[in-house]
Write a protein that holds these residues in place. Structure first.
Motif, short mmCIF file in Angstrom:
data_model
loop_
_atom_site.label_atom_id
_atom_site.label_comp_id
_atom_site.label_asym_id
_atom_site.label_seq_id
_atom_site.Cartn_x
_atom_site.Cartn_y
_atom_site.Cartn_z
N PHE A 19 55.01 38.70 56.90
CA PHE A 19 56.00 38.23 57.86
C PHE A 19 56.97 39.38 58.16
CE2 PHE A 19 54.47 34.39 55.92
CZ PHE A 19 54.60 33.39 56.87
N LEU A 20 57.22 39.60 59.46
CA LEU A 20 58.15 40.64 59.89
C LEU A 20 59.19 40.03 60.82
CD1 LEU A 20 55.62 43.49 60.72
CD2 LEU A 20 57.05 43.31 58.68
N PRO A 21 60.39 40.61 60.88
CA PRO A 21 61.38 40.12 61.84
C PRO A 21 60.85 40.21 63.27
CG PRO A 21 62.35 41.67 60.28
CD PRO A 21 60.88 41.74 60.08
N ASP A 22 61.25 39.27 64.11
CA ASP A 22 60.80 39.29 65.51
C ASP A 22 61.28 40.53 66.24
OD1 ASP A 22 59.39 36.94 65.34
OD2 ASP A 22 61.11 35.69 65.88
N THR A 23 62.48 41.00 65.89
CA THR A 23 63.01 42.21 66.49
C THR A 23 63.03 43.30 65.43
OG1 THR A 23 64.41 40.90 67.95
CG2 THR A 23 64.96 43.25 67.71
N PRO A 24 62.09 44.24 65.49
CA PRO A 24 62.04 45.28 64.46
C PRO A 24 63.29 46.16 64.50
CG PRO A 24 60.00 45.20 65.75
CD PRO A 24 61.00 44.35 66.46
N PRO A 25 63.84 46.49 63.34
CA PRO A 25 65.02 47.35 63.30
C PRO A 25 64.64 48.81 63.57
CG PRO A 25 64.28 46.88 61.09
CD PRO A 25 63.40 46.08 62.01
N ALA A 26 65.64 49.63 63.73
CA ALA A 26 65.40 51.04 64.00
C ALA A 26 64.89 51.78 62.78
CB ALA A 26 66.68 51.70 64.51
N GLU A 27 65.19 51.27 61.58
CA GLU A 27 64.79 51.93 60.35
C GLU A 27 63.75 51.10 59.61
OE1 GLU A 27 68.39 50.17 57.55
OE2 GLU A 27 68.52 52.21 58.34
N ARG A 28 63.17 51.68 58.57
CA ARG A 28 62.16 50.98 57.79
C ARG A 28 62.78 49.78 57.07
NH1 ARG A 28 58.90 55.63 54.58
NH2 ARG A 28 57.06 54.32 54.87
N LEU A 29 61.96 48.77 56.86
CA LEU A 29 62.44 47.49 56.36
C LEU A 29 62.47 47.41 54.84
CD1 LEU A 29 60.29 45.28 58.72
CD2 LEU A 29 62.79 45.32 58.76
N ALA A 30 63.45 46.69 54.31
CA ALA A 30 63.37 46.19 52.95
C ALA A 30 62.33 45.07 52.93
CB ALA A 30 64.72 45.67 52.48
N ALA A 31 61.60 44.96 51.84
CA ALA A 31 60.50 43.99 51.78
C ALA A 31 60.56 43.17 50.50
CB ALA A 31 59.15 44.71 51.87
N ILE A 32 60.06 41.94 50.60
CA ILE A 32 60.05 41.02 49.47
C ILE A 32 58.62 40.52 49.26
CG2 ILE A 32 61.10 39.00 48.42
CD1 ILE A 32 63.11 41.16 49.35
N VAL A 33 58.10 40.66 48.06
CA VAL A 33 56.85 40.01 47.67
C VAL A 33 57.19 38.59 47.25
CG1 VAL A 33 54.99 39.96 45.97
CG2 VAL A 33 55.74 42.14 46.93
N VAL A 34 56.55 37.60 47.85
CA VAL A 34 56.82 36.19 47.53
C VAL A 34 55.55 35.60 46.91
CG1 VAL A 34 57.57 33.96 48.39
CG2 VAL A 34 58.41 36.06 49.49
N SER A 35 55.64 35.19 45.65
CA SER A 35 54.47 34.73 44.90
C SER A 35 54.50 33.22 44.71
CB SER A 35 54.43 35.45 43.55
OG SER A 35 53.23 35.18 42.86
#
Length: 297
Positions: A19-35
């Motif tokens: 899952f990614l935000p609908d509007t990508p930010p200018a910088e690389r994203l923080a990410a969460i692994v959801v188990s």
């Protein structure tokens, strides 16, 4: 915005959704692994949390554990806690290869049984910079001692005897012995979620291979939980959850920084999908993961 993905864990191909935000930010994203919970699949509560975290600007990866859902592995439905932890680590590895992800800003969230597997994985995987759980369960403790530690020790021995007999049967080429583990008589709320239209998914919570039992009984989610420090730990529970004691005891064992967050009126399962309880949980998680920085180690 979501994308189907695959990655390897112990040479097994796991099926996931990013899952990614609908509007990508200018910088690389923080990410969460959801188990996902034990016996669950990525399409259930894990995706509810992942989608909401993506709305808050995070990338969020859900996946089916090895042997479960759309992922590879035989026998189907095996609940192997050590493989489950390896799956979490492999999910982190996958995220580090994605151009849109900042590899120094990866956190993890475990729900129910994964509230044991995620901290267990994070104890030794320092790439996980922030660790959170929702309605954490320790299946090792539950299988050894019963929910609420009410199980007769003789029952534990009988479970191990069943697991041994199951291994012998498999070695002789017999059908994999299986056992139903979600029944209305044992836990009506869990049965309602998994076995009625509320949360039912055709790939979730089938009768599991009996030899899952000996693997779980020897497993301890929180024995080394202090190793998560100095990375932050957040454990979210419902005030009325029958598993709340598990998170309370884990937090006691953990080192700072740590926090136990209680949602008033919540139960173990209501935090899976009830909006009045999921919403405050996501708000707390959003604030918690916002603190992800590459300096955390």
């Amino acid at each position: 915005m979501k994308t189907d993905v695959t990655f390897l864990s112990s040479d097994l191909k796991l099926a996931g959704t990013l899952f990614l935000p609908d509007t990508p930010p200018a910088e690389r994203l923080a990410a969460i692994v959801v188990s996902h919970p034990g016996g669950g699949v990525k399409e259930q509560t894990a995706s509810i949390y992942a989608e909401r975290l993506a709305r808050e600007g995070f990338a969020a990866l859900v996946f089916d554990a090895a042997y479960q859902g759309e992922s590879e592995g035989e026998p189907r439905g095996l609940e192997d806690p050590f493989q489950r932890a390896e799956d979490v680590k492999s999910a982190v590895s996958f995220l580090t290869t994605r151009e849109e992800i900042d590899p120094d800003r990866i956190g993890a969230l475990g729900i129910c049984a994964s509230g044991g597997y995620v901290p267990y994985a994070a104890q030794t995987d320092l790439r996980i910079k922030a660790v959170a759980t929702v309605s954490a369960g320790d299946l090792g403790s539950v299988m050894r001692d019963g929910l609420g530690r009410t199980q007769d020790p003789r029952t534990t021995r009988s479970l191990l005897e069943l697991a041994g007999a199951a291994r012998t049967a498999e070695a002789r080429g017999e059908a994999v012995p299986r056992q139903e583990w979600i029944t209305e008589a044992v836990d009506a709320e869990t049965h309602e979620y998994y076995r009625t239209p509320r949360g039912h998914h055709p790939r979730a919570v089938q009768p599991w291979p009996v030899r899952s039992l000996d693997q779980l009984i020897q497993y301890d989610s929180y024995a080394l939980i202090h190793l998560i420090s100095p990375r932050p730990l957040l454990m979210i529970i419902g005030s009325d959850a029958n598993t709340a004691y598990i998170s309370r005891e884990a937090i006691e064992k953990a080192a700072e920084p740590k926090e136990l967050f209680v949602i008033d009126g919540g139960t173990h399962i209501s935090l899976y999908d009830k909006d009045e309880h999921v919403t405050p949980a996501v708000a707390k998680l959003t604030a918690f993961y916002a603190a992800l920085t590459c300096e955390t180690s």
